[in-house]
Design a protein around this motif. Structure first.
Motif, PDB file in Angstrom:
ATOM      1  N   ASN A 145       0.881  -1.174   0.000  1.00  0.00           N
ATOM      2  CA  ASN A 145       0.000   0.000   0.000  1.00  0.00           C
ATOM      3  C   ASN A 145       0.914   1.217   0.000  1.00  0.00           C
ATOM      4  O   ASN A 145       1.544   1.520   1.012  1.00  0.00           O
ATOM      5  CB  ASN A 145      -0.868   0.040   1.264  1.00  0.00           C
ATOM      6  CG  ASN A 145      -1.960  -0.985   1.267  1.00  0.00           C
ATOM      7  OD1 ASN A 145      -2.070  -1.816   0.372  1.00  0.00           O
ATOM      8  ND2 ASN A 145      -2.793  -0.947   2.286  1.00  0.00           N
ATOM      9  N   LEU A 146       0.996   1.893  -1.131  1.00  0.00           N
ATOM     10  CA  LEU A 146       1.957   2.979  -1.268  1.00  0.00           C
ATOM     11  C   LEU A 146       1.275   4.301  -1.583  1.00  0.00           C
ATOM     12  O   LEU A 146       0.358   4.360  -2.407  1.00  0.00           O
ATOM     13  CB  LEU A 146       2.951   2.661  -2.385  1.00  0.00           C
ATOM     14  CG  LEU A 146       3.745   1.367  -2.234  1.00  0.00           C
ATOM     15  CD1 LEU A 146       4.563   1.105  -3.482  1.00  0.00           C
ATOM     16  CD2 LEU A 146       4.634   1.429  -1.002  1.00  0.00           C
ATOM     17  N   LEU A 147       1.754   5.350  -0.945  1.00  0.00           N
ATOM     18  CA  LEU A 147       1.443   6.706  -1.342  1.00  0.00           C
ATOM     19  C   LEU A 147       2.744   7.269  -1.901  1.00  0.00           C
ATOM     20  O   LEU A 147       3.723   7.432  -1.160  1.00  0.00           O
ATOM     21  CB  LEU A 147       0.944   7.543  -0.161  1.00  0.00           C
ATOM     22  CG  LEU A 147      -0.439   7.194   0.358  1.00  0.00           C
ATOM     23  CD1 LEU A 147      -0.786   8.041   1.579  1.00  0.00           C
ATOM     24  CD2 LEU A 147      -1.509   7.353  -0.710  1.00  0.00           C
ATOM     25  N   VAL A 148       2.760   7.511  -3.214  1.00  0.00           N
ATOM     26  CA  VAL A 148       3.971   7.977  -3.890  1.00  0.00           C
ATOM     27  C   VAL A 148       3.882   9.495  -4.024  1.00  0.00           C
ATOM     28  O   VAL A 148       2.905  10.024  -4.563  1.00  0.00           O
ATOM     29  CB  VAL A 148       4.133   7.303  -5.270  1.00  0.00           C
ATOM     30  CG1 VAL A 148       5.387   7.813  -5.968  1.00  0.00           C
ATOM     31  CG2 VAL A 148       4.193   5.777  -5.102  1.00  0.00           C
ATOM     32  N   PHE A 149       4.909  10.173  -3.524  1.00  0.00           N
ATOM     33  CA  PHE A 149       4.934  11.635  -3.487  1.00  0.00           C
ATOM     34  C   PHE A 149       5.750  12.194  -4.649  1.00  0.00           C
ATOM     35  O   PHE A 149       6.757  11.602  -5.049  1.00  0.00           O
ATOM     36  CB  PHE A 149       5.517  12.107  -2.149  1.00  0.00           C
ATOM     37  CG  PHE A 149       4.553  11.943  -1.020  1.00  0.00           C
ATOM     38  CD1 PHE A 149       3.939  13.044  -0.461  1.00  0.00           C
ATOM     39  CD2 PHE A 149       4.231  10.680  -0.531  1.00  0.00           C
ATOM     40  CE1 PHE A 149       3.026  12.901   0.576  1.00  0.00           C
ATOM     41  CE2 PHE A 149       3.328  10.529   0.495  1.00  0.00           C
ATOM     42  CZ  PHE A 149       2.718  11.642   1.053  1.00  0.00           C
TER      43      PHE A 149
END
Length: 190
Positions: A145-149
């Motif tokens: 589960n990734l939030l890529v900035f």
């Protein structure tokens, strides 16, 4: 079999080091909250994860950083009584943080594999990049589960190993792009 989920913040160039602040060690620490418009829906993944989390898994350094803070944090109150596991060959039982629910020290990846075979729901890994790489190389992570900035950090701890190994296929389960440039990506390991 329980699902082992890595959840985290990642720069576009794959760095997961010090998203919360410079005290974590990276020269650009705090990159998650700096220079980016706050868009509440970009953080909805974290609330969704609370419902799926039945246990937490940490490497030693992430445990030592998170436990004292999360124990007192209202934002992390739902984690307080969940079972926690720390994978470490060096952490002593008397170094565990009091008042933060049941915590067990696991001494190897084999013990993580045994934990996954037990009854219960999702086990979530927060931070713990070195542990995540080891567990990924051992084929133990089931989902990312990734939030890529939208930031390039150029150096720091990477989530993914550079070891020469067989390819590992992922299946995109869900994705969403937010107006501030953050991209949510949920990948299942096939």
């Amino acid at each position: 079999m329980r699902e082992l989920v890595y959840t985290g913040f990642m720069s576009l160039d794959g760095v997961v080091d010090s998203p919360g602040g410079t005290e974590e060690g990276h020269r650009s620490g705090g990159w998650v909250v700096k220079d980016l418009e706050f868009v509440p829906e970009a953080w909805s993944l974290k609330a969704e994860e609370l419902a799926d989390t039945t246990a937490l898994l940490f490497g030693r350094r992430s445990y030592e950083a998170f436990a004292p803070f999360w124990r007192e944090s209202e934002d992390h109150a739902a984690y307080k009584e969940l079972p926690k596991y720390v994978v470490s060959t060096t952490l002593a039982d008397d170094a565990l943080v009091d008042g933060w629910g049941p915590t067990t020290i696991l001494r190897s990846s084999d013990e993580v594999a045994e934990l996954k075979k037990g009854e219960g729901g999702g086990i979530f890994i927060h931070g713990s990049a070195e542990l995540a790489r080891r567990l990924s190389d051992a084929g133990l992570i089931d989902r990312y589960n990734l939030l890529v900035f939208p930031v390039l950090l150029g150096g720091g701890k990477s989530l993914f190993s550079t070891a020469d190994k067989d390819k590992q296929m992922l299946r995109l389960r869900e994705s969403e792009v937010y107006p501030n440039g953050i991209v949510k990506m949920i990948y299942e390991v096939r």
